[in-house]
Design a protein around this motif. Structure first.
Motif, short mmCIF file in Angstrom:
data_model
loop_
_atom_site.label_atom_id
_atom_site.label_comp_id
_atom_site.label_asym_id
_atom_site.label_seq_id
_atom_site.Cartn_x
_atom_site.Cartn_y
_atom_site.Cartn_z
N TYR A 162 0.88 -1.36 -0.13
CA TYR A 162 -0.11 0.02 -0.12
C TYR A 162 0.87 1.11 0.14
O TYR A 162 0.22 2.29 0.28
CB TYR A 162 -0.92 -0.02 1.18
N ASP A 177 -10.40 -0.55 7.88
CA ASP A 177 -10.37 -2.14 8.03
C ASP A 177 -10.95 -2.94 7.28
O ASP A 177 -11.94 -3.30 7.12
CB ASP A 177 -10.92 -2.43 9.58
N LEU A 178 -9.96 -3.76 6.28
CA LEU A 178 -10.60 -4.67 5.23
C LEU A 178 -10.26 -5.93 5.67
O LEU A 178 -10.39 -6.83 4.60
CB LEU A 178 -9.68 -4.04 4.18
N ARG A 179 -9.99 -6.43 6.81
CA ARG A 179 -9.96 -7.81 7.12
C ARG A 179 -11.22 -8.45 7.02
O ARG A 179 -12.20 -7.96 7.20
CB ARG A 179 -9.44 -7.88 8.54
N GLN A 184 -4.01 -4.47 6.04
CA GLN A 184 -5.36 -4.31 5.49
C GLN A 184 -6.06 -3.36 6.70
O GLN A 184 -7.35 -3.14 6.65
CB GLN A 184 -5.94 -5.61 5.88
N ARG A 193 -5.09 3.42 -2.65
CA ARG A 193 -5.83 2.57 -1.16
C ARG A 193 -7.38 2.55 -1.30
O ARG A 193 -8.18 1.74 -0.85
CB ARG A 193 -5.11 3.46 -0.09
N LYS A 229 -7.55 -6.83 -0.92
CA LYS A 229 -6.64 -6.83 0.01
C LYS A 229 -5.31 -6.18 -0.07
O LYS A 229 -4.42 -6.01 0.62
CB LYS A 229 -6.59 -8.23 0.64
N SER A 230 -4.98 -5.61 -1.44
CA SER A 230 -3.82 -5.06 -1.86
C SER A 230 -4.01 -4.06 -2.95
O SER A 230 -4.80 -4.15 -3.69
CB SER A 230 -2.84 -6.30 -2.42
#
Ligand code: ATP
Ligand code: MG
Length: 885
Positions: free
Chosen positions: A84, A183-185, A205, A241, A250-251
């Motif tokens: 990122y 928060d992308l988890r 993430q 992002r 996730k990336s």
């Protein structure tokens, strides 16, 4: 949602909130000695925050091309290793210049993220500045309260000065900031570790996407903070992002900003991208697709790779990409240039410079790849030598100084040296290397370091440039500051009415003098009468430069009374020659486009009093005819004596409609200055002659190449051109005196003929002499053991020796002939062995043995061998040794 749509929605949203949408400023900065590249969206608005310039409207939004590879913000080492951080990225931003403040900024951000982009609220966290006792700064309670209206308090996190107090650089505008994190988890992971614990913890993430800076202070050079006269908002959101968050990835590299580039790299390299964080091949692919963007955009904005300054930073980025792909993708041939077309397809719609400059960008990158791959190949040979030497000294570690030299002087990647060394069971000394690097940085810092003190404000007067109309002016000093660098202590001063042109647009800055009105014998109504030679109160203006919007002249000392009235006077001799060179540069530009085609575009220029230099895009060497034609066209325009037409302040569109040439990577305002000489029209801020006749004459002196696709012309005009012809004439006169002839061509032809005849006569004589010698040599053979041996020292040249040795080895059976010649500065050994003795004696081995005595090397086959050496004094030893054979 595609990345294109995401970008557009951002701009549309802020437009609906009364913001003016402006284009990205160029990535490479021109008028800012404190910064090489735009490293955030606010860079182009710095003057507004500092109060040097009035914003045309209080609300602005845009997407800005940023580069974070040097100075305070440098992410280069992380790029590729994480998912990122990029070298070049787009920063989406909205600004308020003294208009709205914290509340509206926070409300806008929340509305856009949750209602337009529909990011689930439970994935968002925000931070606020917790205060800092050492700076006497309080917690940002206002931001906290505004956030509380949108988000539960357990999601508002206190941040320290490092994360939540934004500063542009060592000094300048700054203030508390409030970041938004996402928060992308997966739900599973979120259940295990609450997101709030991962904020600002480098989790790939749980990342910061948007920073809202509330500019309230100015950091002064002495480190203290002062309140700015107005409060501003400066925000920056990482576009890549944001795309990751909105596209459910996730990336950043899994978004459509990068996937087409990755697909092309996969196709070209035959390697598959698996997106693994620590996998070297995947790191290499991320490095490649990231760096190509930075390099391509920098070149499109006019910054070519080069050996110094911003150009060197760009070259290093490209080399980092090449060295990663060489090592981990097995790419040993140029291929990065093939990614430019993909980049153009993706970004060209929004950034038209990528479309217009595609060919040049491609050519330049290809050429850089070619030359760096050659560097790698020759570096490999050097590394091999270094390894052999280290092994022969029975050491295990390569010497750091040499490893660093390979890296620094030859551009050979240290990592590559390490890998090759490890294959041979050796290592490199990482600490030692770092130490060398540190020493090098220290050295270059010392030579460029400049300590700048705060401005001392004397007068709140507007500062204007009057140098287009006059070369002298009465003026006050409005502000000054001290600077210290390796040359000593100086003062930078700003004048309220300055005739001094600041370096820019290729034209050098003016020099001149300042005379204080109180100087003894000075009369403001008749400045010409003042005795400049003998006054001790004159201040010399050493140079004039622009810093953002300020015109700054450099003087060695401050006047006794800085608040007095001054008389400023430009060095008009230099100015006159310089502006002749500037005007003729415009004529040259037009002539080149006439003769070569409209693909010719200015890529750089230098205009000084002595000469001019003009770099332009063109893909082959100019031939004599083209050069002559260009020169002719320019001189014709000079003869026409075309008057200058200056349009000082016209709308940019009007100028472009009239056909004015604009440059890529140049930041133009809404209103521009256009310089016209007949059909030549350019946007230009420089100073010019009143009519082309003043230029006198134009003479091209050199044409060369500076990079792939870029040619350079050097030329002179006016007095310098006259001087040039005068010198030529004098030379001719001298030659004709030497030759005692007026018809030089005929005389020289005759000389050459005579010379050729003499040469062949000498050759024949030499052969004759060798023939005579050969009989003497035959008689000098002596029987030694199983062989006839001749050991001989001679001053014959190498060619003759070779002929004789061949003849002797043929004619004398069982013979070994050893000849050491001392003709010239370097000794030479020649050995011949007759065919019937080749089983017993090896000419190559003999020569090697003897060469040691003369510090030389060489070799050959069993029948014939030669070796050259360095040490004439060793000949005697070699002769003695030869007798032992
Ligand atoms: P980080 O701590 O993640 O490096 P930062 O604090 O340096 O971010 P800012 O200077 O506040 O970031 O920049 C504003 C926004 O720009 C960040 O919120 C982020 O989304 C984005 N950004 C910053 N640096 C990069 C980078 N190297 N590559 C991509 N986006 C970036
Ligand atoms: Mg950062």
């Amino acid at each position: 949602m595609t990345s294109q749509e995401i970008r557009q929605q951002f701009l549309d949203f802020f437009k609906s909130k009364g913001h003016l949408i402006v284009p990205s400023a160029p990535i490479v900065l021109k008028d800012d000695p404190t910064l090489m590249f735009s490293n955030s969206g606010m860079t182009q608005f710095k003057d507004y925050f500092l109060g040097y310039k009035e914003p045309k409207t209080p609300r602005i939004a845009d997407t800005q091309k940023c580069l974070r590879v040097s100075g305070k913000h440098n992410d280069l080492d992380d790029v590729g290793r994480d998912t990122y951080h990029h070298t070049m990225f787009e920063m989406l931003g909205n600004w308020s210049f003294g208009d709205y403040f914290k509340k509206e900024a926070i409300d806008f951000a929340w509305e856009l993220l949750t209602e337009v982009y529909k990011i689930p609220k439970e994935n968002l966290y925000v931070t606020i500045f917790e205060g800092d006792a050492s700076e006497n700064l309080e917690r940002d309670q206002a931001a906290y309260d505004f956030w509380k209206a949108h988000i539960s308090e357990d999601r508002i996190i206190n941040g320290n000065k490092k994360d939540n107090f934004w500063e542009m650089g060592e000094s300048g505008p700054c203030g508390p900031c409030s970041e938004i994190h996402v928060d992308l988890r997966s739900e599973e992971e979120k259940a295990k570790t609450p997101g709030v614990q991962l904020i600002n913890q480098d989790h790939p993430q749980v990342v910061e996407i948007w920073n809202n800076v509330f500019m309230e202070f100015n950091r002064k050079a002495d480190g203290t903070l002062e309140k700015l006269p107005a409060q501003h908002v400066d925000t920056g959101m990482g576009f890549e992002r944001l795309c990751m968050a909105l596209q459910g990835k996730k990336s950043n590299y899994d978004t459509d900003v990068f996937t087409p580039l990755i697909a092309k790299v996969e196709e070209l390299s035959g390697k598959k991208y698996e997106g693994i964080l620590e996998n070297e091949k995947d790191i290499a692919i991320r490095v490649v697709v990231d760096h190509i963007r930075a390099v391509a955009f920098a070149i499109a904005d006019g910054q070519l790779p080069s050996n110094g300054g911003a150009g060197y930073v760009i070259r290093r980025i490209l080399r980092r990409a090449i060295s990663y792909s060489y090592r981990f993708l097995d790419m040993k041939e140029p291929f990065l240039y093939e990614l430019v077309a993909v980049l153009k397809n993706q970004m060209g719609a929004f950034f038209p410079e990528m479309v217009k400059q595609e060919k040049l960008v491609t050519e330049v990158i290809k050429e850089e790849e070619n030359s760096f791959l050659k560097t790698i190949e020759s570096g490999l040979i050097r590394v091999e030598k270094l390894i052999q030497q280290t092994i022969s000294e029975t050491k295990k570690v390569l010497p750091s100084a040499e490893v660093f030299e390979l890296y620094d002087t030859y551009g050979f990647p240290d990592d590559l040296t390490r890998i090759i060394a490890e294959e041979k069971g050796l290592t490199i000394d990482k600490e030692g290397f770092k130490e060398e690097m540190r020493k090098q940085k220290e050295r270059s810092k010392k030579s460029s370091a400049q300590k700048v003190y705060d401005w001392v404000i004397l007068e709140e007067k507007p500062e204007t440039f009057v140098g287009y109309d006059q070369t002298s002016s009465e003026t006050y000093i409005t502000r000054y500051r001290k600077v210290e660098n390796k040359d000593g202590e100086f003062f930078q001063i700003v004048l309220n009415k300055t005739p001094f042109y600041p370096e820019g647009g290729g034209q050098v800055g003016d020099k001149g003098i300042l005379i204080p009105s109180y100087a003894e014998g000075f009369d403001l109504s008749n400045p010409a009468a003042f005795d400049r030679e003998n006054s001790t109160e004159i201040l010399e203006v050493l140079e004039t430069k622009k810093e953002n919007n300020l015109i700054i002249s450099l003087v060695k000392e401050l006047p006794k009374d800085a608040g007095a009235l001054f008389y400023a006077e430009v060095n008009t001799a230099d100015r006159k020659n310089t502006q002749a060179n500037h005007s003729v540069t415009h004529l040259l530009h037009e002539a080149l486009r006439d003769v070569l085609g409209t693909h010719v575009e200015q890529k750089g220029s230098y205009v000084g009093p002595e000469y001019l230099r003009f770099d332009f895009s063109h893909f082959s060497k100019m031939n004599e005819e083209e050069l002559a034609l260009v020169e002719e066209k320019v001189n014709a325009k000079i003869k026409e004596n075309i008057p200058l037409q200056e349009f000082r302040n016209i709308p940019i569109q009007e100028a472009l409609d009239k056909g004015a040439m604009a440059l890529f990577g140049e930041k133009y305002g809404d209103n521009v200055r256009m310089i016209q000489f007949g059909s030549s029209r350019e946007l230009c801020g420089g100073t010019h002659v009143k009519s082309t006749g003043e230029i006198g004459h134009f003479k091209l002196v050199a044409e060369s190449s500076t990079a792939a696709g870029i040619r350079r012309i050097e030329a002179i005009s006016g007095d310098k051109a006259t001087e040039y012809f005068k010198n030529l004439e004098n030379q001719l006169k001298e030659v004709s005196a030497l030759l005692k002839s007026k018809d030089l061509v005929k005389s020289i032809e005759k000389l050459l003929e005579e010379n050729a005849a003499l040469k062949s006569e000498v050759e024949a004589l030499k052969k004759e002499k060798a023939k005579g010698e050969i009989n003497d040599w035959k008689n000098a053979f002596v029987q030694k053991g199983d062989k006839q041996l001749l050991v001989k020292r001679t001053s014959l040249d190498a060619g003759s020796v070779k002929d004789i040795v061949f003849q002797l080895k043929k004619e004398i059976p069982n013979s070994v002939t050893i000849v050491i010649s001392d003709a010239g500065e370097k000794p030479m050994i020649t050995v011949g062995v007759s065919a019937d003795l080749e089983a017993n004696y090896h000419a190559g081995n003999i020569v090697k043995e003897l060469a040691k005595e003369i510090q030389g090397g060489g070799g050959g086959n069993p029948g014939f061998a030669t070796a050259g050496g360095k040490n004439l004094a060793g000949i005697e030893n070699a002769l003695n040794k030869a007798l032992e054979i």
